[in-house]
Design a protein around this motif. Structure first.
Motif, PDB file in Angstrom:
ATOM      1  N   LEU A  46       0.164  -0.934  -0.026  1.00  0.00           N
ATOM      2  CA  LEU A  46      -0.397  -0.494  -0.238  1.00  0.00           C
ATOM      3  C   LEU A  46       0.722   1.388   0.110  1.00  0.00           C
ATOM      4  N   PRO A  47       0.977   1.938  -1.150  1.00  0.00           N
ATOM      5  CA  PRO A  47       1.214   3.602  -1.280  1.00  0.00           C
ATOM      6  C   PRO A  47       0.886   4.682   0.863  1.00  0.00           C
ATOM      7  N   ILE A  48       2.028   4.990   1.005  1.00  0.00           N
ATOM      8  CA  ILE A  48       1.998   5.793   2.019  1.00  0.00           C
ATOM      9  C   ILE A  48       1.531   7.095   1.985  1.00  0.00           C
ATOM     10  N   VAL A  49       1.265   7.702   2.440  1.00  0.00           N
ATOM     11  CA  VAL A  49       0.864   9.659   2.003  1.00  0.00           C
ATOM     12  C   VAL A  49       1.155   9.682   3.918  1.00  0.00           C
ATOM     13  N   HIS A  50       1.522  11.572   4.076  1.00  0.00           N
ATOM     14  CA  HIS A  50       2.176  12.186   4.576  1.00  0.00           C
ATOM     15  C   HIS A  50       1.875  13.116   4.998  1.00  0.00           C
ATOM     16  N   PRO A  51       1.241  14.007   6.328  1.00  0.00           N
ATOM     17  CA  PRO A  51       0.774  14.921   6.259  1.00  0.00           C
ATOM     18  C   PRO A  51       1.712  15.900   6.130  1.00  0.00           C
ATOM     19  N   ALA A  52       0.369  17.258   5.354  1.00  0.00           N
ATOM     20  CA  ALA A  52       1.654  18.122   4.632  1.00  0.00           C
ATOM     21  C   ALA A  52       2.312  19.434   5.822  1.00  0.00           C
ATOM     22  N   ILE A  53       1.287  19.239   6.571  1.00  0.00           N
ATOM     23  CA  ILE A  53       1.706  20.311   7.907  1.00  0.00           C
ATOM     24  C   ILE A  53       1.426  19.646   9.042  1.00  0.00           C
ATOM     25  N   GLY A  54       2.596  19.940  10.108  1.00  0.00           N
ATOM     26  CA  GLY A  54       2.464  19.137  11.430  1.00  0.00           C
ATOM     27  C   GLY A  54       2.782  19.834  12.540  1.00  0.00           C
ATOM     28  N   ALA A  55       2.639  20.544  12.332  1.00  0.00           N
ATOM     29  CA  ALA A  55       2.769  21.955  14.141  1.00  0.00           C
ATOM     30  C   ALA A  55       1.730  21.732  14.219  1.00  0.00           C
ATOM     31  N   ALA A  56       1.014  21.770  15.692  1.00  0.00           N
ATOM     32  CA  ALA A  56      -0.465  21.917  16.012  1.00  0.00           C
ATOM     33  C   ALA A  56      -0.451  23.131  17.053  1.00  0.00           C
ATOM     34  N   GLY A  93      12.800  10.178   7.920  1.00  0.00           N
ATOM     35  CA  GLY A  93      11.635  10.654   7.172  1.00  0.00           C
ATOM     36  C   GLY A  93      10.014  11.332   8.127  1.00  0.00           C
ATOM     37  N   PRO A  94       9.338  11.294   7.273  1.00  0.00           N
ATOM     38  CA  PRO A  94       7.941  11.811   8.471  1.00  0.00           C
ATOM     39  C   PRO A  94       7.766  11.077   9.352  1.00  0.00           C
ATOM     40  N   VAL A  95       7.113  11.892  10.239  1.00  0.00           N
ATOM     41  CA  VAL A  95       7.364  10.889  11.954  1.00  0.00           C
ATOM     42  C   VAL A  95       5.714   9.908  11.950  1.00  0.00           C
ATOM     43  N   PHE A  96       4.656  10.933  10.608  1.00  0.00           N
ATOM     44  CA  PHE A  96       3.409  10.336  10.911  1.00  0.00           C
ATOM     45  C   PHE A  96       3.032   9.445   9.642  1.00  0.00           C
ATOM     46  N   GLY A  97       2.061   8.994   8.871  1.00  0.00           N
ATOM     47  CA  GLY A  97       1.425   8.675   7.875  1.00  0.00           C
ATOM     48  C   GLY A  97       0.075   8.032   7.857  1.00  0.00           C
ATOM     49  N   ALA A  98      -0.370   8.064   7.313  1.00  0.00           N
ATOM     50  CA  ALA A  98      -1.521   7.193   6.822  1.00  0.00           C
ATOM     51  C   ALA A  98      -1.437   6.503   5.407  1.00  0.00           C
TER      52      ALA A  98
END
Length: 451
Positions: A77-87, A207-212
């Protein structure tokens, strides 16, 4: 050589992960009480998640791929990552950037530029915690840094993950790396700094911390189900298991009006139904897991016409601010694929452990509350929603009280003589990665017990 027959109870991502692992060496039947698999993973037709919306890419303990990232990759499955991370953090009636240099809101040093009163973290000449001790996160931080740090920083961060209160959540369970360091470090700040240093070392170049999963997290469930079926797993939906009993050759499971024989059983269901099934088979295990409490959660998604939002992925809200919402995510900023035709998508969560009164309100009321309170936080009125969706998860999130790990260990020890294993968020942590890892580990343990 005849392969053993094993039964997995529960068709969430834990049960699916366990079934995939067990299918390597056993004939597997997976039984799910509802008509769908995936548990609290559910993507709407519009792409908006009704449950989890992302997963950690790395295992915090090892720095390697998390269970979820590994499973998605294995399934192609392809994994995508958030475009913005700062809350952001809404505190003192103002939306502010989340302060840096903290671990779940616990600072390693003075929080320059962030107005919070912190007591001096004294070195008393001994480790903060003796070996084996577990305390509530809030209790420890209050003793070391004062109430303001807990109420305005730690509580909203833990509440955003667990829908619980820092004063009731186990440090050993929710922050195991920090807990271990506190048995050697003499101050809380020093332990936090060490934990952050190790985390940076793990994450360097990772790499990125989160994915989906591209297209929505239900794709992970669908792909896992398809892989399980290809591996020979028999899946039965809409059938409740009402009893387990031991036989001379293993176990029997009563589902519907049929007794199904199995060499072993893996329980990937919430703690309360698992405890009921173990009442007579393993009373000590049943008692240990029956103590686990759960928090209920409500999610409200607003699809709005184009409007301006702060530059952030969302925000958290401390309970001390007096609002019903505890967090909101600007989904269309975080996942641009959701912002078709300039629409803005916001999803807010409501409900805290011990205070679910707001969840008794009607759907329309919850929509009004979210629209009104988000407007207050971002200091601008939101337009009338084009579409809304309210999702309620009763008893969704387990609450890990101090001593949780000992209770889980006791439950598993009480099952040592039985071909039964436990898996899932009730025991080994919330989030998709923890559930995948728990299911696989329980599958391995069950396989060993049958050899």
């Amino acid at each position: 050589m005849t392969r053993p027959r094993v039964v997995v109870l529960g068709g969430g991502i834990t049960g699916l992960s366990a079934a995939l692992r067990l299918a390597e060496s056993a004939d597997v039947t997976l039984i799910e009480a509802t008509d769908r698999l995936g548990g609290k993973i559910r993507t709407g037709a519009d792409g908006i998640e009704d449950g989890a919306e992302q997963f950690l890419m790395r295992d915090p303990a090892t720095g390697g791929p998390s269970g979820a990232a590994r499973l998605a990759t294995t399934l192609g499955l392809p994994i995508v990552h958030p475009a913005i991370g700062a809350a952001g953090l809404y505190t003192g009636g103002e939306l502010r950037p989340m302060p840096g240099g903290t671990l779940m809101g616990i600072p390693s040093s003075t929080l320059d530029g962030f107005r919070v009163e912190a007591a001096r973290d004294l070195d008393l000449g001994t480790p903060v915690l003796p070996p084996g001790a577990d305390v509530a996160v809030g209790r420890l931080v209050r003793e070391r840094l004062g109430d303001d740090v807990v109420d305005r920083l730690v509580d909203p961060l833990l509440g955003g993950v667990y829908a619980g209160r820092a004063d009731l959540l186990s440090l050993a369970t929710t922050m195991p790396a920090l807990h271990g360091l506190l048995t050697t470090e003499h101050t809380l700040g020093a332990a936090v700094a060490q934990a952050q240093q190790r985390s940076r070392a793990h994450s360097a170049g990772a790499g990125p911390v989160f994915g989906a999963v591209a297209g929505g997290l239900s794709g992970l469930v669908d792909a896992a189900e398809a892989a399980a079926v290809r591996a020979g797993v028999q899946i039965r939906r809409g059938v409740r298991v009402t009893a387990l009993r031991r036989t001379g050759e293993g176990m029997e499971i009563l589902h519907g009006e049929e007794w199904l024989a199995a060499a072993g059983v893996l329980l990937a269901v919430p703690a309360i139904p698992a405890a009921r099934m173990l009442t007579f088979l393993a009373p000590e295990a049943s008692t240990a897991i029956a103590e686990l409490e759960y928090a209920s959660l409500g999610l409200v998604a607003l699809v709005l016409p184009a409007c301006e939002l702060p530059e952030a992925s969302g925000f958290l809200v401390p309970a001390t601010e007096g609002l019903s919402i505890k967090a909101a995510t600007f989904l269309s900023a975080k996942w641009p694929s959701l912002g078709a035709d300039g629409e803005v998508v916001i999803r807010a969560s409501l409900g805290r452990h011990g205070d679910s009164t707001v969840l008794q309100r009607a759907d329309d009321d919850l929509v009004d509350i979210v629209r009104s309170e988000v407007s207050v936080v971002i200091d601008r009125p939101l337009p009338q929603p084009l579409r809304t969706r309210v999702t309620r998860w009763g008893g969704a999130l387990p609450q890990y009280a101090p001593g949780h790990l000992d209770r889980v260990a006791a439950a598993r020890a009480a099952l040592a003589g039985l071909p039964i294993t436990l898996a899932g968020a009730a025991y080994d942590g919330i989030g998709i990665p923890a559930c995948v890892a728990s299911g696989e580990a329980a599958a391995d343990l069950l396989t060993e017990s049958m050899i």
